[in-house]
Design a protein around this motif. Structure first.
Motif, PDB file in Angstrom:
ATOM      1  N   PRO A   5       0.825  -1.213   0.000  1.00 39.82           N
ATOM      2  CA  PRO A   5       0.000   0.000   0.000  1.00 39.82           C
ATOM      3  C   PRO A   5       0.861   1.266   0.000  1.00 39.82           C
ATOM      4  CG  PRO A   5      -0.701  -1.539   1.731  1.00 39.82           C
ATOM      5  CD  PRO A   5       0.612  -2.034   1.209  1.00 39.82           C
ATOM      6  N   LEU A   6       0.558   2.198  -0.890  1.00 37.81           N
ATOM      7  CA  LEU A   6       1.257   3.475  -0.916  1.00 37.81           C
ATOM      8  C   LEU A   6       0.557   4.429   0.057  1.00 37.81           C
ATOM      9  CD1 LEU A   6       3.537   5.163  -2.296  1.00 37.81           C
ATOM     10  CD2 LEU A   6       1.773   5.986  -3.877  1.00 37.81           C
ATOM     11  N   GLY A   7       0.889   4.268   1.319  1.00 32.70           N
ATOM     12  CA  GLY A   7       0.259   5.088   2.348  1.00 32.70           C
ATOM     13  C   GLY A   7      -1.249   4.942   2.298  1.00 32.70           C
ATOM     14  N   ASP A   8      -1.932   6.087   2.380  1.00 31.17           N
ATOM     15  CA  ASP A   8      -3.393   6.061   2.410  1.00 31.17           C
ATOM     16  C   ASP A   8      -4.003   6.404   1.039  1.00 31.17           C
ATOM     17  OD1 ASP A   8      -2.786   8.714   2.193  1.00 31.17           O
ATOM     18  OD2 ASP A   8      -3.859   9.361   3.994  1.00 31.17           O
ATOM     19  N   THR A   9      -3.216   6.219  -0.029  1.00 33.45           N
ATOM     20  CA  THR A   9      -3.717   6.583  -1.360  1.00 33.45           C
ATOM     21  C   THR A   9      -4.737   5.584  -1.902  1.00 33.45           C
ATOM     22  OG1 THR A   9      -1.990   5.339  -2.521  1.00 33.45           O
ATOM     23  CG2 THR A   9      -1.483   7.641  -1.935  1.00 33.45           C
ATOM     24  N   GLY A  10      -4.719   4.375  -1.368  1.00 37.03           N
ATOM     25  CA  GLY A  10      -5.561   3.324  -1.928  1.00 37.03           C
ATOM     26  C   GLY A  10      -4.885   2.571  -3.052  1.00 37.03           C
ATOM     27  N   HIS A  11      -3.678   3.014  -3.450  1.00 39.46           N
ATOM     28  CA  HIS A  11      -2.940   2.344  -4.525  1.00 39.46           C
ATOM     29  C   HIS A  11      -1.962   1.340  -3.936  1.00 39.46           C
ATOM     30  CE1 HIS A  11      -0.978   1.638  -8.336  1.00 39.46           C
ATOM     31  NE2 HIS A  11       0.195   1.872  -7.772  1.00 39.46           N
ATOM     32  N   GLU A  12      -1.866   0.196  -4.593  1.00 41.59           N
ATOM     33  CA  GLU A  12      -0.875  -0.818  -4.245  1.00 41.59           C
ATOM     34  C   GLU A  12       0.274  -0.703  -5.236  1.00 41.59           C
ATOM     35  OE1 GLU A  12      -0.807  -3.569  -2.035  1.00 41.59           O
ATOM     36  OE2 GLU A  12      -2.601  -2.938  -0.936  1.00 41.59           O
ATOM     37  N   SER A  13       1.396  -0.173  -4.769  1.00 35.84           N
ATOM     38  CA  SER A  13       2.560  -0.025  -5.649  1.00 35.84           C
ATOM     39  C   SER A  13       3.403  -1.288  -5.612  1.00 35.84           C
ATOM     40  CB  SER A  13       3.428   1.155  -5.192  1.00 35.84           C
ATOM     41  OG  SER A  13       2.791   2.384  -5.418  1.00 35.84           O
ATOM     42  N   LYS A 131      -5.483  19.373  -7.677  1.00 36.28           N
ATOM     43  CA  LYS A 131      -6.171  18.182  -7.162  1.00 36.28           C
ATOM     44  C   LYS A 131      -7.680  18.378  -7.228  1.00 36.28           C
ATOM     45  CE  LYS A 131      -6.084  15.081  -3.136  1.00 36.28           C
ATOM     46  NZ  LYS A 131      -5.481  14.864  -1.804  1.00 36.28           N
ATOM     47  N   GLU A 132      -8.151  19.572  -6.851  1.00 37.14           N
ATOM     48  CA  GLU A 132      -9.589  19.860  -6.918  1.00 37.14           C
ATOM     49  C   GLU A 132     -10.103  19.792  -8.355  1.00 37.14           C
ATOM     50  OE1 GLU A 132      -9.677  22.960  -3.100  1.00 37.14           O
ATOM     51  OE2 GLU A 132     -10.100  23.674  -5.132  1.00 37.14           O
ATOM     52  N   GLN A 133      -9.236  20.143  -9.295  1.00 36.71           N
ATOM     53  CA  GLN A 133      -9.628  20.133 -10.701  1.00 36.71           C
ATOM     54  C   GLN A 133      -9.424  18.771 -11.371  1.00 36.71           C
ATOM     55  OE1 GLN A 133      -7.916  23.417 -12.928  1.00 36.71           O
ATOM     56  NE2 GLN A 133      -8.148  24.812 -11.201  1.00 36.71           N
ATOM     57  N   GLY A 134      -8.952  17.793 -10.611  1.00 35.43           N
ATOM     58  CA  GLY A 134      -8.785  16.452 -11.152  1.00 35.43           C
ATOM     59  C   GLY A 134      -7.554  16.266 -12.024  1.00 35.43           C
ATOM     60  N   LEU A 135      -6.594  17.200 -11.928  1.00 33.94           N
ATOM     61  CA  LEU A 135      -5.374  17.083 -12.731  1.00 33.94           C
ATOM     62  C   LEU A 135      -4.307  16.245 -12.040  1.00 33.94           C
ATOM     63  CD1 LEU A 135      -5.116  20.773 -13.995  1.00 33.94           C
ATOM     64  CD2 LEU A 135      -6.039  18.785 -15.199  1.00 33.94           C
ATOM     65  N   ILE A 136      -4.398  16.144 -10.718  1.00 30.85           N
ATOM     66  CA  ILE A 136      -3.546  15.233  -9.958  1.00 30.85           C
ATOM     67  C   ILE A 136      -4.426  14.535  -8.918  1.00 30.85           C
ATOM     68  CG2 ILE A 136      -1.546  16.767 -10.268  1.00 30.85           C
ATOM     69  CD1 ILE A 136      -1.739  17.476  -7.316  1.00 30.85           C
ATOM     70  N   ASP A 137      -3.957  13.377  -8.471  1.00 25.33           N
ATOM     71  CA  ASP A 137      -4.730  12.641  -7.464  1.00 25.33           C
ATOM     72  C   ASP A 137      -4.136  12.762  -6.058  1.00 25.33           C
ATOM     73  OD1 ASP A 137      -6.892  11.691  -8.831  1.00 25.33           O
ATOM     74  OD2 ASP A 137      -6.037   9.720  -9.247  1.00 25.33           O
ATOM     75  N   HIS A 138      -2.798  12.759  -5.990  1.00 20.20           N
ATOM     76  CA  HIS A 138      -2.142  12.718  -4.682  1.00 20.20           C
ATOM     77  C   HIS A 138      -0.931  13.654  -4.682  1.00 20.20           C
ATOM     78  CE1 HIS A 138      -4.658   9.218  -3.920  1.00 20.20           C
ATOM     79  NE2 HIS A 138      -4.178   8.667  -5.019  1.00 20.20           N
ATOM     80  N   ILE A 139      -0.484  14.027  -3.469  1.00 25.93           N
ATOM     81  CA  ILE A 139       0.611  14.975  -3.301  1.00 25.93           C
ATOM     82  C   ILE A 139       1.776  14.292  -2.574  1.00 25.93           C
ATOM     83  CG2 ILE A 139       1.304  17.112  -2.132  1.00 25.93           C
ATOM     84  CD1 ILE A 139      -1.590  18.105  -2.526  1.00 25.93           C
ATOM     85  N   GLY A 140       2.988  14.497  -3.115  1.00 27.10           N
ATOM     86  CA  GLY A 140       4.174  13.912  -2.495  1.00 27.10           C
ATOM     87  C   GLY A 140       5.314  14.909  -2.427  1.00 27.10           C
ATOM     88  N   LEU A 141       6.422  14.444  -1.862  1.00 30.72           N
ATOM     89  CA  LEU A 141       7.595  15.296  -1.681  1.00 30.72           C
ATOM     90  C   LEU A 141       8.838  14.419  -1.804  1.00 30.72           C
ATOM     91  CD1 LEU A 141       8.109  18.079   0.910  1.00 30.72           C
ATOM     92  CD2 LEU A 141       9.736  16.183   0.895  1.00 30.72           C
ATOM     93  N   THR A 142       9.887  14.951  -2.450  1.00 30.38           N
ATOM     94  CA  THR A 142      11.142  14.211  -2.575  1.00 30.38           C
ATOM     95  C   THR A 142      12.286  15.051  -2.039  1.00 30.38           C
ATOM     96  OG1 THR A 142      12.068  14.924  -4.712  1.00 30.38           O
ATOM     97  CG2 THR A 142      10.184  13.422  -4.787  1.00 30.38           C
ATOM     98  N   SER A 143      13.332  14.374  -1.554  1.00 29.81           N
ATOM     99  CA  SER A 143      14.503  15.088  -1.055  1.00 29.81           C
ATOM    100  C   SER A 143      15.699  14.156  -1.030  1.00 29.81           C
ATOM    101  CB  SER A 143      14.245  15.636   0.345  1.00 29.81           C
ATOM    102  OG  SER A 143      15.405  16.280   0.843  1.00 29.81           O
ATOM    103  N   HIS A 144      16.857  14.692  -1.424  1.00 33.67           N
ATOM    104  CA  HIS A 144      18.135  14.007  -1.243  1.00 33.67           C
ATOM    105  C   HIS A 144      18.848  14.567  -0.011  1.00 33.67           C
ATOM    106  CE1 HIS A 144      18.307  12.468  -5.485  1.00 33.67           C
ATOM    107  NE2 HIS A 144      17.559  13.528  -5.706  1.00 33.67           N
ATOM    108  N   GLY A 145      18.198  15.479   0.686  1.00 35.26           N
ATOM    109  CA  GLY A 145      18.905  16.275   1.680  1.00 35.26           C
ATOM    110  C   GLY A 145      18.714  15.817   3.113  1.00 35.26           C
ATOM    111  N   ASP A 146      18.735  16.785   4.008  1.00 41.71           N
ATOM    112  CA  ASP A 146      18.742  16.558   5.448  1.00 41.71           C
ATOM    113  C   ASP A 146      17.469  15.843   5.905  1.00 41.71           C
ATOM    114  OD1 ASP A 146      18.867  16.695   8.170  1.00 41.71           O
ATOM    115  OD2 ASP A 146      18.887  18.879   8.291  1.00 41.71           O
ATOM    116  N   PRO A 147      17.615  14.705   6.574  1.00 47.59           N
ATOM    117  CA  PRO A 147      16.412  14.018   7.065  1.00 47.59           C
ATOM    118  C   PRO A 147      15.557  14.891   7.982  1.00 47.59           C
ATOM    119  CG  PRO A 147      18.333  12.596   7.252  1.00 47.59           C
ATOM    120  CD  PRO A 147      18.847  13.946   6.867  1.00 47.59           C
TER     121      PRO A 147
END
Length: 294
Positions: A5-13, A131-147
């Motif tokens: 499960p990809l968090g609470d998205t409902g998608h199984e990655s 998201k409200e307009q249906g152009l994206i479904d979920h929001i994420g964040l990426t980082s190579h930096g400081d935990p």
């Protein structure tokens, strides 16, 4: 291939995500063949970005053909409302799709960037409208930096569905908060946020460019990768066994099949084997944390 499960998205990655930056190094026909190859292994989560050369354009044809089979992640390095909207519309056009399943803040590295994206005129305001307009479904964040910065983001952004960050045995074995990506994994799991692992296959940093120019490097990765099949498998098993939702493949197309094989055959990794690997590589050089785009 195992799915999680990809968090609470409902998608199984799938436990492996295809890092579509690899398409940047191929001609279109080769890119088409690699996408089909990845799909043949059952991989259902792809990740791409406008910063990956022309990977968006090369992914487009097969993405549209197999749209229902692919959970599409994309991202932007823009930090402002206007910039994020502009880059999202550009990616939708380049990919040739109506919607991106997971749209991510790309490469968060500084505290002031987190302040910017969370402000009234910040990128996240654009994400939420999209998201409200249906152009994206979920929001994420990426980082190579400081935990620590990623932990702050998890605390400040209530609607994050995923975080992408480095995880490998080298950083797991190092002391110091600057290497503590395990804390990010734990906090994300606590908040039911999906976790995507990068740099699982890092064998160290490249030498300086005056010693080894980028053009002479044998693999198209930000870091020097491990390349032997048994090393690839060991690194994949480690990252997957730590609890990540999915491990992202390395950026060089020459490594993709070995990673697919490792992912397809993944069957866990005992804690004793994880500890042994950490002890073996903990003094190796680590390419993270690092600022990559500033």
């Amino acid at each position: 291939m195992e799915t999680r499960p990809l968090g609470d998205t409902g998608h199984e990655s799938t436990v492996m995500t295809f890092g579509a930056i690899a398409l940047n190094w191929l001609e279109q026909e080769g890119a088409n063949q690699l996408v089909e190859h990845v799909l043949d292994y059952g991989v259902n989560h792809f990740d791409v970005a406008p910063e990956y050369g022309d990977a968006e354009l090369k992914l487009g044809p097969k993405l549209r053909q197999h749209r229902e089979e692919i959970f599409l992640g994309c991202k932007t390095q823009e930090r402002t409302y206007e910039g994020a909207w502009r880059k999202l519309e550009r990616s939708l056009n380049r990919l040739g799709v109506d919607k991106i399943d997971l749209y991510q803040v790309h490469g968060l590295e500084y505290d002031e960037e987190l302040d910017s994206i969370t402000g009234d005129d910040g990128a996240l305001a654009a994400f939420r409208e999209a998201k409200e307009q249906g152009l994206i479904d979920h929001i994420g964040l990426t980082s190579h930096g400081d935990p620590g910065l990623i932990l702050d983001a998890l605390d400040r952004v209530d609607d994050l569905n995923s975080v992408m960050f480095p995880l490998n045995p080298v950083v797991a074995g190092k002391d110091g908060d600057e290497y503590d990506y395990e804390a990010v994994l734990a906090r994300a799991e606590e908040k039911d946020v999906g976790t995507l692992g990068i740099k699982a296959f890092a064998g160290g940093s490249w030498p300086p460019t005056d010693e080894l120019p980028e053009a002479d490097r044998p693999f198209a990765n930000w870091y020097r990768p491990v390349t032997a099949p048994d090393e690839i498998r060991e690194r994949f098993d480690f990252a997957a066994a730590r609890g990540l939702t999915s491990v992202i493949s390395a950026g060089d197309p020459k490594l993709v099949t070995m990673i697919l094989e490792a992912a397809a055959e993944y069957d866990g990794m005992e804690e004793a084997a994880q500890r042994s690997l950490i002890e073996r590589v903990r003094h190796d050089d680590s390419p993270v944390p690092e600022q990559l785009h500033h």
